[in-house]
Design a protein around this motif. Structure first.
Motif, short mmCIF file in Angstrom:
data_model
loop_
_atom_site.label_atom_id
_atom_site.label_comp_id
_atom_site.label_asym_id
_atom_site.label_seq_id
_atom_site.Cartn_x
_atom_site.Cartn_y
_atom_site.Cartn_z
N ALA A 71 11.49 10.94 46.94
CA ALA A 71 10.27 10.85 47.75
C ALA A 71 10.56 10.55 49.22
CB ALA A 71 9.36 9.78 47.17
N GLY A 72 11.84 10.33 49.56
CA GLY A 72 12.20 10.15 50.97
C GLY A 72 12.50 8.73 51.39
N GLY A 73 12.68 7.82 50.44
CA GLY A 73 13.00 6.44 50.80
C GLY A 73 14.31 6.33 51.55
N ASP A 74 14.38 5.36 52.48
CA ASP A 74 15.62 5.17 53.23
C ASP A 74 16.57 4.28 52.46
OD1 ASP A 74 14.80 2.50 53.66
OD2 ASP A 74 14.02 2.93 55.64
N LEU A 75 17.80 4.16 52.97
CA LEU A 75 18.85 3.47 52.22
C LEU A 75 18.50 2.01 51.97
CD1 LEU A 75 21.65 3.70 50.95
CD2 LEU A 75 22.65 3.20 53.20
N LEU A 86 14.79 -1.76 46.24
CA LEU A 86 14.11 -1.38 45.01
C LEU A 86 15.05 -1.47 43.82
CD1 LEU A 86 11.68 -0.17 43.49
CD2 LEU A 86 12.50 2.10 44.17
N GLY A 87 16.29 -0.99 43.96
CA GLY A 87 17.26 -1.08 42.87
C GLY A 87 17.54 -2.50 42.46
N ASP A 88 17.67 -3.38 43.43
CA ASP A 88 17.90 -4.80 43.12
C ASP A 88 16.69 -5.40 42.41
OD1 ASP A 88 20.44 -4.77 44.26
OD2 ASP A 88 19.75 -5.51 46.21
N LYS A 89 15.49 -4.98 42.81
CA LYS A 89 14.28 -5.49 42.16
C LYS A 89 14.20 -5.03 40.71
CE LYS A 89 10.14 -3.64 42.85
NZ LYS A 89 8.79 -3.30 43.41
N VAL A 90 14.45 -3.74 40.48
CA VAL A 90 14.40 -3.23 39.11
C VAL A 90 15.43 -3.94 38.23
CG1 VAL A 90 14.64 -1.20 37.64
CG2 VAL A 90 13.54 -0.99 39.88
N ASN A 91 16.63 -4.09 38.74
CA ASN A 91 17.67 -4.79 37.97
C ASN A 91 17.25 -6.22 37.65
OD1 ASN A 91 20.56 -5.13 36.99
ND2 ASN A 91 20.46 -6.69 38.59
N ALA A 92 16.66 -6.90 38.60
CA ALA A 92 16.25 -8.29 38.39
C ALA A 92 15.14 -8.41 37.36
CB ALA A 92 15.79 -8.91 39.71
N ARG A 93 14.38 -7.35 37.15
CA ARG A 93 13.26 -7.38 36.21
C ARG A 93 13.61 -6.71 34.88
NH1 ARG A 93 8.23 -7.83 39.68
NH2 ARG A 93 7.04 -6.79 38.05
N THR A 94 14.90 -6.47 34.65
CA THR A 94 15.36 -5.75 33.46
C THR A 94 16.36 -6.58 32.67
OG1 THR A 94 15.05 -3.61 34.56
CG2 THR A 94 16.53 -3.66 32.65
N LEU A 117 15.77 1.69 49.29
CA LEU A 117 16.25 2.06 47.96
C LEU A 117 17.12 0.96 47.37
CD1 LEU A 117 17.10 5.82 48.54
CD2 LEU A 117 15.07 4.86 47.43
N LYS A 118 17.96 0.36 48.20
CA LYS A 118 18.76 -0.76 47.68
C LYS A 118 17.87 -1.91 47.25
CE LYS A 118 22.02 -4.43 48.76
NZ LYS A 118 22.30 -4.60 47.31
N THR A 173 20.84 0.24 33.26
CA THR A 173 21.30 1.08 34.36
C THR A 173 20.49 2.36 34.44
OG1 THR A 173 23.52 0.17 34.03
CG2 THR A 173 23.35 2.14 35.39
N LEU A 174 20.13 2.93 33.30
CA LEU A 174 19.31 4.14 33.28
C LEU A 174 17.97 3.88 33.98
CD1 LEU A 174 18.51 6.48 30.29
CD2 LEU A 174 16.68 5.41 31.56
N VAL A 175 17.36 2.74 33.73
CA VAL A 175 16.06 2.42 34.32
C VAL A 175 16.19 2.36 35.84
CG1 VAL A 175 14.13 0.81 34.32
CG2 VAL A 175 15.45 1.16 32.22
N VAL A 176 17.26 1.72 36.32
CA VAL A 176 17.50 1.65 37.76
C VAL A 176 17.69 3.05 38.33
CG1 VAL A 176 19.06 0.80 39.55
CG2 VAL A 176 18.46 -0.69 37.63
N GLU A 177 18.51 3.86 37.68
CA GLU A 177 18.79 5.20 38.19
C GLU A 177 17.54 6.07 38.23
OE1 GLU A 177 23.50 5.42 36.85
OE2 GLU A 177 22.03 6.68 35.82
N LYS A 178 16.67 5.94 37.24
CA LYS A 178 15.45 6.76 37.21
C LYS A 178 14.48 6.34 38.29
CE LYS A 178 12.07 9.44 36.09
NZ LYS A 178 11.38 9.21 37.38
N ILE A 179 14.21 5.06 38.41
CA ILE A 179 13.21 4.60 39.37
C ILE A 179 13.70 4.77 40.80
CG2 ILE A 179 12.01 2.52 40.20
CD1 ILE A 179 11.75 1.65 37.26
N VAL A 180 14.94 4.40 41.08
CA VAL A 180 15.47 4.55 42.43
C VAL A 180 15.65 6.04 42.75
CG1 VAL A 180 17.38 3.98 43.97
CG2 VAL A 180 16.57 2.30 42.33
N GLY A 181 16.04 6.83 41.75
CA GLY A 181 16.18 8.26 41.98
C GLY A 181 14.88 8.91 42.41
N ALA A 182 13.78 8.51 41.80
CA ALA A 182 12.48 9.06 42.19
C ALA A 182 12.10 8.62 43.60
CB ALA A 182 11.41 8.61 41.19
N ALA A 183 12.41 7.37 43.93
CA ALA A 183 12.11 6.88 45.28
C ALA A 183 12.94 7.62 46.32
CB ALA A 183 12.37 5.38 45.36
N ALA A 184 14.19 7.93 45.99
CA ALA A 184 15.03 8.70 46.91
C ALA A 184 14.48 10.11 47.07
CB ALA A 184 16.47 8.75 46.40
#
Length: 329
Positions: free
Chosen positions: A163-167, A173-181, A170-171, A150-161
């Protein structure tokens, strides 16, 4: 039971008061301590909100700040926060771009965050983390548990947010990070919930719980204590087998302590995990070691492997300034 507390009834509120005083430059408490939020909100940014039972500190409040979460909702020890906490958090930090919930896969968390998403004003999306390979079901979950990944998801998605990513992006990206973790944990001792006043489970001096959950839930099996090399090899082996063909290229290796394991042992475990990961042909591009997703005073650790791509590396490296993670500022 020996604990540095005033009373079992006030342990959470007392802790939150101290936490907010210690990090008042970064965050503030919401009304009635329903949540903690980023002190300086960024207008037009998608709001990231997470939360869960207390006892896992610094998760999640320790990750509120620049480059990670905008708010975190703390429940009582090992107990989900309530929907009204999450709704209050959305109202406090959504500046018009919507909100993204990052939710660990535990029955109470999922149910309450779903209720909050339905009742909240404004657009809300959810990323569900379920990185634990140890068991499919437990007392707390339907399906895999959400743990240190969960920390990895929060860090990577947090940085993308940040940087201005839209909802929607970001979702995704979060699903992708979770799937690769993937993660797996081992416990050497139980944890002691203040209200209970005794260990959650009994474990012998020469035993360990392989695949334990972050609430002290049973793992795959109770076995005799082994060497760090053997423990790391079993955990990383299970993780890499579960990743299957996705386990290639560059990875993040994260060794997380459960609260009572000294840094010396965590770095020792990291060194042993490196051997198994590199023997599988993977390149360790990023690392993290420390007590970040804990289980009160449980001795033990978890290992997390995230298969990285260039986008994920860039957002992992992006600046972050929270109580528990700080770099690049």
């Amino acid at each position: 039971m020996k604990k540095l507390i005033n009373s079992v009834d006030t342990v959470l509120s007392d802790s939150l008061h101290g936490f907010c005083r210690a990090h008042g430059d970064i965050l503030v408490a919401g009304d009635d301590l329903k949540f903690v939020r980023r002190k300086d909100l960024k207008q037009g940014k998608v709001a990231l909100i997470s939360g869960g039972g207390s006892g896992h500190e610094p998760l999640h409040g320790g990750f509120v700040g620049h480059g990670m979460l905008d708010a975190a909702c703390p429940g009582q020890v090992f107990t989900s926060p309530t929907p009204d906490q999450m709704i209050a958090a959305v109202e406090a930090v959504d500046t018009g771009a919507g909100a993204l919930f990052i939710v660990k896969n535990y029955e109470g968390d999922v149910m309450n965050f779903e209720m909050a998403a339905e009742m909240a004003v404004g657009e809300v999306a959810t990323v569900l983390t379920n990185d634990d390979v140890a068991v499919e079901d437990s007392l707390y979950t339907t399906g895999r548990r959400g743990v240190a990944g969960t920390l990895v998801v929060e860090k990577i998605v947090g940085a993308a947010a940040e940087a201005g990513g839209d909802l929607a992006s970001l979702k995704a990206l979060g699903d992708k990070v979770n799937a690769r973790t993937r993660s797996m944990g081992v416990a050497l001792t139980s944890c002691t919930v203040p209200a209970a006043g005794k260990p959650m489970f009994e474990i012998g001096d020469g035993e360990m719980e392989m695949g334990v959950g972050i609430h002290g839930e049973p793992g795959r099996r109770r076995v005799q204590l082994a060497t760090a090399e053997e423990i790391a090899a079993e955990m990383t082996g299970a993780i890499l087998r579960d990743l299957g063909e996705a386990a290639s290229g560059e990875v993040l290796l994260f060794v997380n302590g459960f609260g009572a394991t000294p840094a010396m042992e965590l770095y020792l475990m990291y060194g042993e995990a490196v051997k198994s990961v590199e023997a599988a042909g993977l390149s360790i591009a990023r690392s993290l070691v420390g007590n970040y997703v804990t289980a009160l005073d449980m001795a033990g650790c978890s290992i997390t492997v995230t298969v990285l791509d260039e986008e994920m590396k860039r957002f992992w490296d992006a600046s972050v300034h929270t109580a528990a993670l700080r770099w690049g500022m």
